[in-house]
Write an enzyme that holds these catalytic residues in place. Structure first.
Site, PDB file in Angstrom:
ATOM      1  N   LYS A   1       0.843  -1.202   0.000  1.00  0.00           N
ATOM      2  CA  LYS A   1       0.000   0.000   0.000  1.00  0.00           C
ATOM      3  C   LYS A   1       0.880   1.256   0.000  1.00  0.00           C
ATOM      4  O   LYS A   1       0.607   2.223  -0.706  1.00  0.00           O
ATOM      5  CB  LYS A   1      -0.943  -0.024   1.216  1.00  0.00           C
TER       6      LYS A   1
ATOM      7  N   GLN B   1      -4.630  -1.631   9.467  1.00  0.00           N
ATOM      8  CA  GLN B   1      -4.456  -2.956   8.886  1.00  0.00           C
ATOM      9  C   GLN B   1      -4.989  -4.037   9.833  1.00  0.00           C
ATOM     10  O   GLN B   1      -4.645  -4.061  11.011  1.00  0.00           O
ATOM     11  CB  GLN B   1      -2.957  -3.194   8.593  1.00  0.00           C
TER      12      GLN B   1
ATOM     13  N   ASP C   1     -11.082   2.380   3.816  1.00  0.00           N
ATOM     14  CA  ASP C   1     -11.403   0.959   3.614  1.00  0.00           C
ATOM     15  C   ASP C   1     -12.917   0.747   3.491  1.00  0.00           C
ATOM     16  O   ASP C   1     -13.363  -0.354   3.151  1.00  0.00           O
ATOM     17  CB  ASP C   1     -10.882   0.117   4.794  1.00  0.00           C
TER      18      ASP C   1
END
Ligand code: NAP
Length: 283
Positions: free
Chosen positions: A52, A96, A119
């Site tokens: 990422k 994460q 997200d």
């Protein structure tokens, strides 16, 4: 004869477009910033976070990594999220997963400002996806939609079968297909006659987490087959939920693993980070 839906190629195109968008945003004084939080020493998470960050670097998004030790308390993590929520120069926040067991994932994800939730895991954003009026795309399902679009298939009235009903893949995937006027069936571990249901599919999306579970017997001749799975085969090699060598004898289009859905997930995340920066700079 099947054709490959190449996630590397499509994601590169998305990233190149975003790179141009970011360059013009910077000219107008907006410098998109993404905070990436990782807690503990999970090796797979480290690989995802590095990928990422690499994508951010390529596009020109400023990424700030917060690598916290395993013993970080929930309160400490919440305080960091609140601090990032309040920073004007941070437009997106991603945490994460998985988090260490002593931290409640739901509590943390729900504490992220929905406007910075790149997200799209916050209930506000999940609800918006449900009603079809959303800013942030669910990363993996939206990446799948981009790959389906590559096949040129018009989803209106098509039979689409999604195998898996997780909150991050299966359910939002079904919603995105529904928004495109497909007739959608969602399957799970209690589904009866899975093979027969899958064989109805013009488009089959598999997100189960079981190596090579879906073979040609589950696939209608000419179907578009999308493999979300990231599994390990008996030799420890990365593979998908679909047995590629078998499935490609029936599929018209099929995604490989690796190089299919995976890169598209990251490209969508980057798109969300840019969207967040655009929205916040307009306020
Ligand atoms: P998950 O939360 O474990 O959900 C798996 C789903 O599959 C559940 O709904 C489960 O049904 C269903 N299932 C399990 N065994 C089944 C069976 N024998 N028949 C039918 N359905 C069955 O997994 P996930 O997070 O959605 O991830 C799925 C896969 O995609 C994993 O391999 C993951 O690594 C991969 N993934 C890849 C990306 C990417 O970027 N490429 C992103 C996310 C996930 P129940 O609900 O009944 O238990």
């Amino acid at each position: 004869m099947y054709q490959i839906l190449d996630g590397k190629k499509v994601s590169q195109r998305v990233k190149d477009e975003l790179k141009e968008t970011v360059a013009s945003l910077k000219m107008k004084g907006t410098d998109p910033g993404l905070a990436v939080i990782i807690v503990g020493n999970d090796s797979a998470s480290r690989v995802y976070v590095n990928n990422k960050k690499k994508a951010c670097e390529y596009i020109g998004i400023r990424s700030e990594e917060y690598a916290l030790p395993e013993e970080t308390t929930q309160e400490e993590l919440l305080n960091l999220v609140y601090e990032l929520n309040n920073r004007k120069d941070i437009h997106g926040i991603l945490c994460q997963l998985p988090l260490p067991k002593h931290i409640n994932e739901e509590t943390i994800l729900n504490s992220i400002d929905p406007a910075k939730d790149v997200d799209a895991f916050h209930p506000v954003n999940v609800g918006k996806i449900m009603i079809g009026d959303f800013d942030f795309l669910p990363c993996t399902p939206a990446g799948v939609m981009d790959l389906i679009a590559e096949s040129g298939i018009d989803l209106t009235g098509k039979e689409c079968v999604v195998v898996g009903r997780s909150n991050i893949v299966g359910k939002p995937q079904a919603m995105l297909l529904l928004h495109k006027n497909a007739t959608v069936t969602i399957c799970h571990s209690k589904t009866k006659d899975l093979k027969e249901v899958c064989k109805r599919a013009d488009v089959l999306v598999v997100a189960v987490g079981r190596a090579k579970m879906i073979n040609a017997d589950y696939i209608k001749e000419g179907a578009v087959v999308i493999d979300v799975g990231m599994d390990r085969d008996e030799n420890g090699k990365l593979c998908g939920d679909v047995d590629f060598d078998s499935a490609c004898t029936k599929a018209s289009y099929i995604t490989p693993v690796p190089g299919g859905v995976g890169p598209m997930t990251i490209a969508t995340l980057m798109r969300n980070a840019v969207t967040a920066a655009i929205k916040q700079s307009a306020q």
